[in-house]
Design an enzyme around this catalytic site. Sequence first.
Site, PDB file in Angstrom:
ATOM      1  CG  ASP A  85      54.629 103.954  48.782  1.00  0.00           C
ATOM      2  OD1 ASP A  85      54.857 104.494  47.565  1.00  0.00           O
ATOM      3  OD2 ASP A  85      55.167 103.511  49.630  1.00  0.00           O
ATOM      4  CG  ASP A 282      57.000 105.868  44.437  1.00  0.00           C
ATOM      5  OD1 ASP A 282      55.804 105.621  45.342  1.00  0.00           O
ATOM      6  OD2 ASP A 282      57.930 106.069  45.113  1.00  0.00           O
TER       7      ASP A 282
END
Length: 462
Positions: A85, A282
Amino acid sequence: MDVKKSKATVALMMMFMMLFLVNFPGCFSAASQQPNNKKSTHLKPHNGFHSSFLFPVTGNVYPLGYYSISLSIGNPPKVFEFDIDTGSDLTWVQCDAPCTGCTKPIDHLYKPQKHILVSCEHPSCGVVHFPESPHCEKPDDQCDFEIDYVDHGSVLGVVVADVFSLRFMNGSLIHLPLTFGCAYDLKNPGPYDPPAAGVLGLSNGKASILSQLRSFDLTRNVLGHCLSGKGGGFLFLGDDLVPSGMSWMPVSANSKHYLSSPAEVFFDGKPTGIKDLKVVFDSGSSYTYFGFQVYEGVLTLVRKGLTKKPLDTVQDKALPICWKGTKPFKSVHDVKNYFSTLTLKFKDTQNIQLELQPEAYLIVTEDGNACFGILNGTEAGLGDLNVIGDISLIGKMVVYDNEKQRIGWISADCNRLPNSLDGNYKEDIQQPYAANFGILEENHPKTQGSSESNVRVRNREL
């Protein structure tokens, strides 16, 4: 059953570090470790750094929902799977403290020891809570954390420091104490429970694992990933695998997220009038998200482009907007010619653009329908922020250079680990696995209690 009360102190942390050095005398020097039996390229260190770390990635965008790597923690080491992440910085793992809302069986949870707790006055606690300050009644209180995700999921836990076992690309093994979150209270009202054991935070915040490795002068503060549309891929920490000829774009120095220069949207090579988009890259988001007005504008253009095409709208449980053909589609390649390319062109850069071919914003579901993989970010709680997720990063090597505050990408074959490694690594790594947890994380750990409608177990003491 509640755990017994115990407070971590600076003295205990120092004792832990001393015991650690006794047990792992070569932990801060990869060169002092014996390499494994595999052949190694023994890459030359960059400016005194030892090398980079390379990890096979498993997962896919659909139907599983995220990409992950495995890491070993503890002594003896235990393997845990982490969602990669780049939208958050604190790494955390589900832990038995005991745990509320954990999705893994108890024997697959991390089991913390009292002596590895990070105290509230320790600098690592301040880094986790930055830009706020930890809320401590006493300096030797344990360091608690909370993360809220924009999909309304959240994680509560305590900060710990334990040994990670990592292997450099040159074969050297290192054992290193790193700070991360022991998550003992998870809430996620979304359609999927988090199937991974935790999240590997890779943003440019100081609490990230990469920032910690850089603080030990072990590798550059650079990371990259290459995600395959067939499933799998690879992730690297360090700059040994950064290809030449990449186009680079600056990212904001005032954000923990990888926030680009303002972008303008083009559709089928033509300007759309949609400008000044704030864009975050992201990898913790399966799909791409645009704010409401941008989303509506792009969707309108896509629908107009399908006029007189042999496609009809259809309901599909996978995503909100889907189309069916005269017969079920087997892959995106069967339908991509009906759609046009979306392009993001970034201001203040020399012709830097991100092309989103149809396969970078479409999926084909198990029912054979084509679905729009760009979603309404306003509905997801992103406000006017736009997120480039995994679906739009497939087939590209994306590099995040935190030292020079820039991001770059280039088309790449992500189906195999890099050829610069020895033959044992030249293997197919298409290993789909796992699902989805969260979109983007603001990561301002809270110190106040939650609302009465969402009661949490707080300040659980190990």
